[in-house]
Scaffold this motif. Sequence first.
Motif, PDB file in Angstrom:
ATOM      1  N   ASN A 138      10.688  -4.766  15.776  1.00  0.00           N
ATOM      2  CA  ASN A 138       9.750  -3.775  15.234  1.00  0.00           C
ATOM      3  C   ASN A 138       9.575  -3.888  13.728  1.00  0.00           C
ATOM      4  O   ASN A 138       8.990  -3.000  13.098  1.00  0.00           O
ATOM      5  CB  ASN A 138      10.188  -2.360  15.612  1.00  0.00           C
ATOM      6  CG  ASN A 138      11.523  -1.986  15.001  1.00  0.00           C
ATOM      7  OD1 ASN A 138      12.186  -2.817  14.389  1.00  0.00           O
ATOM      8  ND2 ASN A 138      11.940  -0.739  15.194  1.00  0.00           N
ATOM      9  N   GLN A 140       7.977  -4.873  10.275  1.00  0.00           N
ATOM     10  CA  GLN A 140       6.604  -5.144   9.857  1.00  0.00           C
ATOM     11  C   GLN A 140       6.581  -6.453   9.071  1.00  0.00           C
ATOM     12  O   GLN A 140       7.051  -6.526   7.944  1.00  0.00           O
ATOM     13  CB  GLN A 140       6.050  -4.009   9.003  1.00  0.00           C
ATOM     14  CG  GLN A 140       4.601  -4.222   8.567  1.00  0.00           C
ATOM     15  CD  GLN A 140       3.649  -4.332   9.748  1.00  0.00           C
ATOM     16  OE1 GLN A 140       3.365  -3.344  10.419  1.00  0.00           O
ATOM     17  NE2 GLN A 140       3.155  -5.547  10.019  1.00  0.00           N
ATOM     18  N   ALA A 193       7.208  -6.679  18.136  1.00  0.00           N
ATOM     19  CA  ALA A 193       6.741  -5.435  18.752  1.00  0.00           C
ATOM     20  C   ALA A 193       5.570  -4.852  17.982  1.00  0.00           C
ATOM     21  O   ALA A 193       4.740  -4.137  18.551  1.00  0.00           O
ATOM     22  CB  ALA A 193       7.887  -4.425  18.815  1.00  0.00           C
ATOM     23  N   ARG A 194       5.492  -5.133  16.671  1.00  0.00           N
ATOM     24  CA  ARG A 194       4.412  -4.614  15.826  1.00  0.00           C
ATOM     25  C   ARG A 194       3.492  -5.757  15.425  1.00  0.00           C
ATOM     26  O   ARG A 194       3.934  -6.870  15.150  1.00  0.00           O
ATOM     27  CB  ARG A 194       4.989  -3.941  14.570  1.00  0.00           C
ATOM     28  CG  ARG A 194       5.939  -2.795  14.869  1.00  0.00           C
ATOM     29  CD  ARG A 194       6.531  -2.207  13.594  1.00  0.00           C
ATOM     30  NE  ARG A 194       5.526  -1.543  12.781  1.00  0.00           N
ATOM     31  CZ  ARG A 194       5.781  -0.936  11.628  1.00  0.00           C
ATOM     32  NH1 ARG A 194       7.028  -0.952  11.151  1.00  0.00           N
ATOM     33  NH2 ARG A 194       4.835  -0.348  10.949  1.00  0.00           N
TER      34      ARG A 194
END
Length: 308
Positions: A138, A140, A193-194
């Motif tokens: 997750n 960024q 995931a992002r």
Amino acid sequence: MSSSLVFIDGDQGTTGLQINERLRGRTDLKLVTLPAAERKDSRRRAEAINACDIAILCLPDGAAREAVDAIVNPAVRVIDASSAHRTQPDWTYGFPEMSPGQAERIATARRVTNPGCYPTGAIGLLRPLLNAGLIPGNHQVSIYAVSGYSGRGRAGVEEHERPAAVNAPSYQVYGLDLAHKHTPEIQQHAGLARRPIFIPAYGAFRQGIVLTVPLDVRLLAPCIDGAMLHACLARHYAGAAHVHVLPLHESRVLKQLDPQIMNGTDDMRLSVFTNVEHGHVLLSAAFDNLGKGAAGAAVQNLNLMLAQ
């Protein structure tokens, strides 16, 4: 032993020409291409693709989908160099070094989708680190890349090599809507995931790519540093024929990254740069967008499939 029949559909495009050049003269296969008058004839293209052992599609996305839809011979195997099938679950992703067993999966696959040029560098850097848990899924991630103008295909080559090329831009950042078509591919195959922030650019050189991923290790788990990230990449690619990790002592003395350093090869060089004082790390990938980023990758996948 009979030669395998390989049909290149779209052999006059930038990637198709490069693949043709790499395969010319090989005795283990027979190359099939269509004459100019038949290249847009859907009937002749369907006949050619259904008569071959392996088809390599060097086409725009829509035309690649049409070519696949025209296949009725279940024995035909396909390598698609377009972006039409790169996130499709029933296609095998053609990056042999991406994860353990991927080369074997490509070797036995019926449908192989060649990676995009930018995703090759991004996934090559990120996938091993995410798999090892050094970068959380997750996180960024931001990705910056510059490619030679041949990455635009024939339009880019003509703009920079025509008589009026003096007016061609020397550098241009694009994809400012942050919706580049390679972004979903990077996210899926890197295991993010992002959605990553991806910012691409073209430079006034014919071919070559430098792609970078900046990281602040203070946002990662405790004790993770540049040396640990480098060690993970070095372990993952140990023994790989076409992906090399620059030793840390060599990256420490580099003052600049040349996007053309790997031109003329089918290899990719990964590097890790560190600033211990500020907790910053820069991951980089350098490769030829027409080599490991396109034609070289297609031929690597072809060789794996022919070995079966």
